[in-house]
Design a protein around this motif. Structure first.
Motif, PDB file in Angstrom:
ATOM      1  N   GLU A  51      78.011  30.622  27.092  1.00 14.67           N
ATOM      2  CA  GLU A  51      78.224  29.354  27.787  1.00 14.67           C
ATOM      3  C   GLU A  51      78.505  29.627  29.262  1.00 14.67           C
ATOM      4  O   GLU A  51      79.248  30.541  29.607  1.00 14.67           O
ATOM      5  N   ALA A  52      77.899  28.825  30.134  1.00 16.79           N
ATOM      6  CA  ALA A  52      78.198  28.875  31.565  1.00 16.79           C
ATOM      7  C   ALA A  52      79.167  27.750  31.886  1.00 16.79           C
ATOM      8  O   ALA A  52      78.958  26.605  31.487  1.00 16.79           O
ATOM      9  N   GLU A  53      80.245  28.087  32.591  1.00 15.84           N
ATOM     10  CA  GLU A  53      81.271  27.105  32.920  1.00 15.84           C
ATOM     11  C   GLU A  53      81.700  27.267  34.369  1.00 15.84           C
ATOM     12  O   GLU A  53      81.655  28.363  34.931  1.00 15.84           O
ATOM     13  N   ALA A  54      82.119  26.158  34.979  1.00 15.86           N
ATOM     14  CA  ALA A  54      82.659  26.192  36.337  1.00 15.86           C
ATOM     15  C   ALA A  54      84.181  26.256  36.234  1.00 15.86           C
ATOM     16  O   ALA A  54      84.816  25.385  35.635  1.00 15.86           O
ATOM     17  N   VAL A  55      84.767  27.306  36.807  1.00 16.87           N
ATOM     18  CA  VAL A  55      86.217  27.487  36.783  1.00 16.87           C
ATOM     19  C   VAL A  55      86.808  26.892  38.063  1.00 16.87           C
ATOM     20  O   VAL A  55      86.477  27.344  39.168  1.00 16.87           O
ATOM     21  N   PRO A  56      87.670  25.867  37.958  1.00 17.40           N
ATOM     22  CA  PRO A  56      88.335  25.327  39.150  1.00 17.40           C
ATOM     23  C   PRO A  56      89.459  26.282  39.577  1.00 17.40           C
ATOM     24  O   PRO A  56      90.398  26.511  38.822  1.00 17.40           O
ATOM     25  N   LEU A  57      89.342  26.852  40.757  1.00 14.48           N
ATOM     26  CA  LEU A  57      90.298  27.883  41.186  1.00 14.48           C
ATOM     27  C   LEU A  57      91.691  27.324  41.470  1.00 14.48           C
ATOM     28  O   LEU A  57      92.657  28.076  41.503  1.00 14.48           O
ATOM     29  N   ALA A  58      91.794  26.014  41.642  1.00 14.54           N
ATOM     30  CA  ALA A  58      93.107  25.412  41.865  1.00 14.54           C
ATOM     31  C   ALA A  58      93.813  25.096  40.551  1.00 14.54           C
ATOM     32  O   ALA A  58      94.948  24.636  40.546  1.00 14.54           O
ATOM     33  N   GLY A  59      93.123  25.361  39.431  1.00 14.19           N
ATOM     34  CA  GLY A  59      93.695  25.084  38.129  1.00 14.19           C
ATOM     35  C   GLY A  59      93.020  23.895  37.463  1.00 14.19           C
ATOM     36  O   GLY A  59      92.345  23.104  38.116  1.00 14.19           O
ATOM     37  N   GLY A  60      93.180  23.799  36.163  1.00 14.39           N
ATOM     38  CA  GLY A  60      92.578  22.702  35.415  1.00 14.39           C
ATOM     39  C   GLY A  60      91.577  23.224  34.409  1.00 14.39           C
ATOM     40  O   GLY A  60      91.287  24.421  34.351  1.00 14.39           O
TER      41      GLY A  60
END
Length: 199
Positions: free
Chosen positions: A155-164
């Protein structure tokens, strides 16, 4: 970064491609090509925002990966940043920091650091497979991990670097990347059936 030159890897023999190729640069206005790192087999590379430095990955005879920093203008010799690891997959961000994958306790995690290897910062607490694609504003990084072990699906996912929460993007043999201005996102699906597509 200004579209005037292209950096690429070239391999003299197809049998050597799994160990990497030499890094070249092509001037698009003159069609002149020259070697950036003569005699060095490069697996992966990423060029700094000002095009003056390159961080690259090599593979030694023992199957260990090494991470290096060098000048694209031959101003200084390659300097090793990290030694003997698994695949790093380095990427320069617009701010000049390096995002890569580092191993810890048998698992891989997303990190970022200065391009000289200092100020390492761990960005994910959950293991990942590898990473590709940093949003121009550095709010998100695309990572890949295997969520369904039975189906062996990535799976490809976008990681929010500020959290979440991580944002699902696509599954299977897919890649995602932002345009330079951040207005468009590209998705590329690879297929073993010969019908790969870009969206």
């Amino acid at each position: 970064s200004d579209g005037s030159r292209v950096f690429y890897l070239g391999s003299a023999h197809s049998s050597q491609r799994d160990r990497g190729g030499e890094l070249w640069v092509l001037d698009l206005s003159t069609s002149q090509a020259s070697k950036v790192l003569p005699g060095i087999a490069v697996l992966y590379f990423t060029v700094s925002p000002d095009d003056k430095q390159v961080v690259f990955e090599t593979l030694d005879a023992n199957g260990q990966h090494h991470l290096w920093l060098s000048s694209t203008e031959h101003r200084f010799a390659p300097r090793q940043i990290r030694s003997e690891g698994r695949q790093f997959g380095p990427q320069y961000s617009h701010s000049g920091r390096i995002y890569c994958v580092l191993s810890e306790g048998g698992h891989d995690y997303l990190y970022r650091m200065k391009d000289d290897g200092t100020q390492e910062e761990k960005l994910t607490s959950e293991p990942i497979g590898f990473a590709s694609g940093i949003s121009p504003d550095e709010r998100f990084v695309v990572v890949y991990r295997r969520l369904d072990k039975e189906e062996n699906r990535v799976e490809a996912e976008a990681v929010p670097l500020a959290g979440g929460p991580w944002i699902p993007l696509c599954s299977g043999w897919c890649e995602a990347e932002w345009s330079r201005d951040g207005k468009v996102m590209y998705f590329y699906w690879r297929s073993f059936m010969g019908n790969s597509r870009t969206y």
